[in-house]
Design a protein around this motif. Structure first.
Motif, PDB file in Angstrom:
ATOM      1  N   LEU A 165       0.858  -1.176   0.000  1.00 33.66           N
ATOM      2  CA  LEU A 165       0.000   0.000   0.000  1.00 33.66           C
ATOM      3  C   LEU A 165       0.895   1.227   0.000  1.00 33.66           C
ATOM      4  O   LEU A 165       1.712   1.409   0.913  1.00 33.66           O
ATOM      5  CB  LEU A 165      -0.922   0.010   1.227  1.00 33.66           C
ATOM      6  CG  LEU A 165      -1.855  -1.193   1.379  1.00 33.66           C
ATOM      7  CD1 LEU A 165      -2.790  -0.972   2.556  1.00 33.66           C
ATOM      8  CD2 LEU A 165      -2.661  -1.424   0.127  1.00 33.66           C
ATOM      9  N   LYS A 167       1.479   5.607  -1.453  1.00 31.65           N
ATOM     10  CA  LYS A 167       0.860   6.879  -1.806  1.00 31.65           C
ATOM     11  C   LYS A 167       1.253   7.212  -3.248  1.00 31.65           C
ATOM     12  O   LYS A 167       2.410   7.425  -3.562  1.00 31.65           O
ATOM     13  CB  LYS A 167       1.327   7.982  -0.859  1.00 31.65           C
ATOM     14  CG  LYS A 167       0.632   9.326  -1.067  1.00 31.65           C
ATOM     15  CD  LYS A 167       1.087  10.309  -0.004  1.00 31.65           C
ATOM     16  CE  LYS A 167       0.355  11.649  -0.139  1.00 31.65           C
ATOM     17  NZ  LYS A 167       0.801  12.616   0.901  1.00 31.65           N
ATOM     18  N   HIS A 171      -2.902   9.769  -3.775  1.00 31.15           N
ATOM     19  CA  HIS A 171      -3.981   8.807  -3.576  1.00 31.15           C
ATOM     20  C   HIS A 171      -3.427   7.619  -2.786  1.00 31.15           C
ATOM     21  O   HIS A 171      -2.307   7.160  -3.048  1.00 31.15           O
ATOM     22  CB  HIS A 171      -4.517   8.270  -4.913  1.00 31.15           C
ATOM     23  CG  HIS A 171      -5.210   9.288  -5.759  1.00 31.15           C
ATOM     24  ND1 HIS A 171      -6.526   9.636  -5.572  1.00 31.15           N
ATOM     25  CD2 HIS A 171      -4.762  10.038  -6.799  1.00 31.15           C
ATOM     26  CE1 HIS A 171      -6.860  10.548  -6.468  1.00 31.15           C
ATOM     27  NE2 HIS A 171      -5.809  10.811  -7.220  1.00 31.15           N
ATOM     28  N   PRO A 172      -4.202   7.083  -1.836  1.00 33.86           N
ATOM     29  CA  PRO A 172      -3.822   5.791  -1.270  1.00 33.86           C
ATOM     30  C   PRO A 172      -4.044   4.729  -2.335  1.00 33.86           C
ATOM     31  O   PRO A 172      -5.065   4.733  -3.017  1.00 33.86           O
ATOM     32  CB  PRO A 172      -4.796   5.631  -0.101  1.00 33.86           C
ATOM     33  CG  PRO A 172      -6.002   6.421  -0.504  1.00 33.86           C
ATOM     34  CD  PRO A 172      -5.472   7.586  -1.288  1.00 33.86           C
ATOM     35  N   TYR A 202      -6.385   2.667  -6.941  1.00 32.15           N
ATOM     36  CA  TYR A 202      -6.604   3.643  -5.884  1.00 32.15           C
ATOM     37  C   TYR A 202      -7.616   3.114  -4.867  1.00 32.15           C
ATOM     38  O   TYR A 202      -8.585   2.443  -5.223  1.00 32.15           O
ATOM     39  CB  TYR A 202      -7.111   4.954  -6.463  1.00 32.15           C
ATOM     40  CG  TYR A 202      -6.081   5.698  -7.295  1.00 32.15           C
ATOM     41  CD1 TYR A 202      -4.715   5.530  -7.068  1.00 32.15           C
ATOM     42  CD2 TYR A 202      -6.471   6.563  -8.313  1.00 32.15           C
ATOM     43  CE1 TYR A 202      -3.774   6.203  -7.824  1.00 32.15           C
ATOM     44  CE2 TYR A 202      -5.545   7.251  -9.080  1.00 32.15           C
ATOM     45  CZ  TYR A 202      -4.187   7.064  -8.838  1.00 32.15           C
ATOM     46  OH  TYR A 202      -3.270   7.738  -9.589  1.00 32.15           O
ATOM     47  N   ASP A 204      -9.290   5.223  -2.907  1.00 31.06           N
ATOM     48  CA  ASP A 204     -10.329   6.211  -2.691  1.00 31.06           C
ATOM     49  C   ASP A 204     -11.213   6.220  -3.941  1.00 31.06           C
ATOM     50  O   ASP A 204     -11.134   5.321  -4.764  1.00 31.06           O
ATOM     51  CB  ASP A 204      -9.731   7.602  -2.396  1.00 31.06           C
ATOM     52  CG  ASP A 204      -8.692   8.015  -3.424  1.00 31.06           C
ATOM     53  OD1 ASP A 204      -7.943   8.952  -3.185  1.00 31.06           O
ATOM     54  OD2 ASP A 204      -8.630   7.359  -4.513  1.00 31.06           O
ATOM     55  N   TRP A 224      -5.021  10.617   5.693  1.00 30.46           N
ATOM     56  CA  TRP A 224      -3.645  10.196   6.009  1.00 30.46           C
ATOM     57  C   TRP A 224      -3.391  10.198   7.516  1.00 30.46           C
ATOM     58  O   TRP A 224      -2.491   9.523   7.999  1.00 30.46           O
ATOM     59  CB  TRP A 224      -2.647  11.100   5.306  1.00 30.46           C
ATOM     60  CG  TRP A 224      -2.797  11.094   3.819  1.00 30.46           C
ATOM     61  CD1 TRP A 224      -3.261  12.076   3.030  1.00 30.46           C
ATOM     62  CD2 TRP A 224      -2.503  10.000   2.940  1.00 30.46           C
ATOM     63  NE1 TRP A 224      -3.286  11.694   1.712  1.00 30.46           N
ATOM     64  CE2 TRP A 224      -2.812  10.414   1.623  1.00 30.46           C
ATOM     65  CE3 TRP A 224      -2.006   8.701   3.131  1.00 30.46           C
ATOM     66  CZ2 TRP A 224      -2.655   9.612   0.529  1.00 30.46           C
ATOM     67  CZ3 TRP A 224      -1.838   7.883   2.028  1.00 30.46           C
ATOM     68  CH2 TRP A 224      -2.159   8.336   0.746  1.00 30.46           C
ATOM     69  N   SER A 239       0.922  -0.786   5.499  1.00 31.58           N
ATOM     70  CA  SER A 239       1.824  -1.181   4.423  1.00 31.58           C
ATOM     71  C   SER A 239       2.488  -2.500   4.776  1.00 31.58           C
ATOM     72  O   SER A 239       2.265  -3.051   5.862  1.00 31.58           O
ATOM     73  CB  SER A 239       2.883  -0.089   4.193  1.00 31.58           C
ATOM     74  OG  SER A 239       3.594   0.166   5.378  1.00 31.58           O
ATOM     75  N   PHE A 245      -0.462   3.111   7.315  1.00 31.70           N
ATOM     76  CA  PHE A 245      -0.288   3.881   6.085  1.00 31.70           C
ATOM     77  C   PHE A 245      -1.285   5.038   5.977  1.00 31.70           C
ATOM     78  O   PHE A 245      -1.002   6.091   5.435  1.00 31.70           O
ATOM     79  CB  PHE A 245      -0.473   2.887   4.924  1.00 31.70           C
ATOM     80  CG  PHE A 245      -0.540   3.496   3.573  1.00 31.70           C
ATOM     81  CD1 PHE A 245      -1.743   3.598   2.904  1.00 31.70           C
ATOM     82  CD2 PHE A 245       0.606   3.973   2.948  1.00 31.70           C
ATOM     83  CE1 PHE A 245      -1.808   4.150   1.649  1.00 31.70           C
ATOM     84  CE2 PHE A 245       0.554   4.528   1.703  1.00 31.70           C
ATOM     85  CZ  PHE A 245      -0.658   4.620   1.053  1.00 31.70           C
ATOM     86  N   GLY A 246      -2.460   4.829   6.519  1.00 30.07           N
ATOM     87  CA  GLY A 246      -3.528   5.823   6.485  1.00 30.07           C
ATOM     88  C   GLY A 246      -4.742   5.225   7.154  1.00 30.07           C
ATOM     89  O   GLY A 246      -4.670   4.135   7.743  1.00 30.07           O
TER      90      GLY A 246
END
Length: 730
Positions: A165, A167, A171-172, A202, A204, A224, A239, A245-246
């Motif tokens: 995972l 960025k 975008h994640p 992505y 999102d 984030w 990750s 990671f978020g």
């Protein structure tokens, strides 16, 4: 008396009030505890579901890649730098069918030889945005390839890979790297020479929308960092190294609190209401728990079944096949059927994808009825499969005939009958020691043979079929070599004459391939091969170049060339034609491009845009084999062309007693004249045919009666003094 009144007051009011208060407080405490616990359980299950969805998507992205990266064609086309093929199979196709937002093909030297980014038009910038974050994954995968590490490979996972995972462009995203390797093992690949495919999905946008709508995440978003808003639930996206990671966050589902609000007023009235309300709360919590369990079961079902038809998907099919084989007796026969629908693309292109999807659902229903006790699957597109256990070859043949007969019966959608067909490849394996992957490979080869034999039929795998496939691959390799070396390929020219006076009007350029060992190979054989292996553009460029040189040599003649639907579907086709005309100084009005009715079925409109661009410069367009397609006269209402070429099947019908052919040709010529179009009749072989066509008012004639196709030297001798000496001009 005062004491008595106090006692009465105590007995009548105070004690009942205290008792009611104690009961109320006790019940209220129990209610609050149950509310908090049920909300906590629901929140924890939502969190687990969110993490499961991300993990499932990460595995799905890698599985999606393998549909195109474990493939001999992929190895060859990527090694050849075939951008069109990569766009169709490794880039835009991944976006269309799997919603991958980006795709990259990384060469062994680290260069990105192909870039697709749905959210970034500049390919250089699109790769710069990910090069640093993708490099660690690429390096780890190359290190594993170098050491021969095959950890993780199974019947469902065909190649090693690296995923994380990361960025990407703010975008994640799931980033997955897979090697582009041979599926047959016939192509030798050194680890240091393997190309890599990078897929980016992505987390999102559409992914969040799907989670929110399908799994009831209220107010779902991704951030984030954790929000300071206490009432939101969070699920960490981690990750590969375990770092958070978020965060996905949403308004938690609170079944307990919703019930408690309706129960609290009743607690003050009567204790019974409290117990009834608590029972209602328990029922509500149980219902929600059942729904969450159902959602998880549906998620597991989706991972193993096709979302459109409900049939088993590729993973479920492979799993069932392996189980069926391993559990079979030593003498038991198991059959694998690969089924491909005929003419399905026409339905999609002419009637739209919603009708095509509905057709696939109806096909799936018929297959379920034919194989009620077997696992039927959809591998993707219009490809279906079935595993039939403990069966004889005669039973398999009867089942195949039943499928073909069933697919021939029209499907009715929105009151419109739709006719298709099916081709079937079958392989029969005996005993538990058969390799499942070998069975599927042989079934695929048998399917190829069924389609090559004319479609709407079935073929059972035999040892000779492997030889046929190898022969076709050899022919494909020889064709690539012929194009690369510009040898054994020659353009011939067939004269076209004016019907009224017999004057020479022009010539049609026709490609011929004289194989050094096989002899002359028909265009009907090598053109489809060129289209399938991605070299049709090079063949088209060769014919276009020779046509331009011919136009220079014969300044008084018009030159016609044929264009494949795949060429016209290339957005750069019109530019290539115009550039060639400018290079040789040819008036665009002297070039005519012949297209087929199948070209006009392009739903994306790219073919039509190329046609319009060419006609705007003066290049003329002819509709070849007119009358043989399913559109016939109606197509001329929507497409602008300059000429129709009457198919030789109608001209040849003049010699029969059936007057319909003459009437049809006469209608064609009248229609063309009414629309201001020229007409050319193909296949003129007798004086009677020429006389009839002249009488009907046909403009130009072409056929063996007048002249066979000839080499450019022979054409020079026929034209005589009209030939321009290009060497002298230079």
């Amino acid at each position: 008396m005062k004491h008595t009144r106090f006692r009465s007051l105590l007995l009548v009011l105070v004690l009942p009030l205290l008792a009611a208060l104690v009961i109320y407080i006790g019940l209220f405490s129990v209610l609050e505890l149950a509310t908090e616990r049920s909300d906590k359980i629901a929140a924890e299950r939502q969190k687990n579901l969110a993490e499961t969805l991300v993990s499932t998507m990460q595995a799905a992205v890698a599985h999606d890649q393998e549909s195109a990266t474990v493939w001999d064609d992929a190895v060859r086309n990527v090694s050849d730098g075939n951008a069109e093929w990569m766009k169709a199979n490794l880039g835009k196709w991944m976006f269309t069918y799997f919603q991958h937002d980006r795709a990259y093909v990384i060469a062994p030297d680290g260069r990105a030889i192909y870039v697709f980014a749905a959210d970034e038009a500049d390919s250089t910038k699109a790769y710069q945005q990910v090069s640093d974050i993708v490099s660690p994954l690429v390096n780890r995968l190359r290190a594993r390839l170098a050491t021969g590490d095959d950890a993780g490979i199974s019947d469902q996972v065909l190649s090693i890979g690296e995923s994380d995972l990361l960025k990407v462009n703010n975008h994640p995203a799931i980033v997955s790297v897979k090697p582009i390797i041979s599926d047959t093992g016939n192509i030798e690949q050194k680890p240091s020479e393997i190309y890599l495919h990078v897929a980016v999905r992505y987390l999102d946008g559409s992914f969040l929308a799907r989670m929110s709508s399908e799994y009831q995440f209220d107010g779902l978003n991704f951030a984030w960092t954790k929000s300071a808003e206490d009432k939101r639930s969070f699920a960490a996206a981690r990750s590969a190294n375990g770092r958070e990671f978020g965060y996905f966050s949403w308004h938690p589902f609170e079944p307990g609190e919703a019930v408690a609000k309706s129960v609290r007023p009743a607690l003050a009235a009567v204790g019974l209401t409290v117990f009834v309300a608590l029972a209602g709360m328990g029922a509500a919590v149980a219902a929600r728990n059942r729904k969450l369990r159902q959602s998880r079961a549906e998620l597991e079902h989706l991972a193993r079944h096709d979302t459109l038809t409900g049939l088993a998907n590729r993973a479920r099919f492979s799993e069932h096949l392996a189980t069926a084989i391993s559990g079979s007796a030593a003498t038991q026969s198991n059959a694998v059927l690969f089924m491909d629908l005929d003419r399905f693309k026409q339905v999609n292109d002419t009637m739209g994808h919603p009708v095509g999807d509905r057709l696939l659902v109806l096909v799936a229903d018929r297959l379920r009825r034919i194989f009620p006790d077997s696992v039927v699957g959809r591998l993707g597109g219009d490809e279906f499969t079935a595993v039939v256990t403990d069966v004889t070859s005669d039973q398999v043949s009867r089942s195949c005939e039943q499928v073909i007969e069933s697919m021939r019966r029209p499907f009715e959608i929105a009151g419109t009958p739709i006719s298709i067909g099916a081709s079937i490849g079958v392989v029969i394996g005996v005993g538990p020691d058969v390799d499942p992957s070998d069975l599927t490979r042989k079934a695929d080869i048998a399917l190829y043979n069924a389609k090559a034999a004319g479609r709407n039929r079935f073929a059972i795998f035999g040892p000779h079929m492997d030889e046929l496939v190898q022969d076709r691959r050899a022919l494909e390799s020889d064709l690539r070599l012929a194009i690369l070396n510009r040898r054994d390929l020659e353009v011939h020219f067939q004269p076209v004459y004016a019907a009224p006076n017999g004057a020479l009007y022009g010539a049609e350029a026709l490609l011929r391939w004289k194989h050094p060992s096989r002899g002359l190979i028909s265009p009907e054989v090598f053109i489809p091969i060129a289209e399938e292996c991605g070299v049709i553009t090079q063949l088209g460029d060769l014919v276009l170049e020779e046509a331009c040189l011919a136009a220079q040599r014969w300044p008084d003649l018009e030159i016609a060339i044929n264009a494949s639907p795949l060429e016209l579907n290339n957005e750069a086709y019109a530019l290539r034609v115009i550039a060639a005309l400018n290079k040789h100084g040819i008036d665009p009005a002297r070039l005519e491009i012949e297209i087929t009715e199948g070209t006009l079925l392009d739903s994306a409109g790219e073919c039509q845009r190329n046609i319009e661009a060419l006609r705007s410069t003066g290049v003329r367009v002819a509709l070849d084999d007119f009358g043989t397609g399913f559109s016939f006269f109606g197509r001329l209402q929507y497409v602008a062309v300059d000429r129709i070429k009457i198919d030789k099947s109608f001209v040849g019908g003049f010699d029969s007693q059936d007057a319909d052919n003459r009437a049809i040709v006469e209608a064609m010529i009248r229609l063309a004249r009414a629309k201001g179009l020229k007409t050319t009749a193909e296949g003129v072989e007798t004086e009677e045919q020429r006389a009839i066509l002249k009488e009907l008012g046909c403009d130009h004639l072409q056929g063996y009666l007048l002249s066979k196709p000839m080499t450019k030297d022979a054409f020079d001798r026929m034209v005589g003094t009209n030939v321009i000496d290009l060497q002298a001009k230079r």
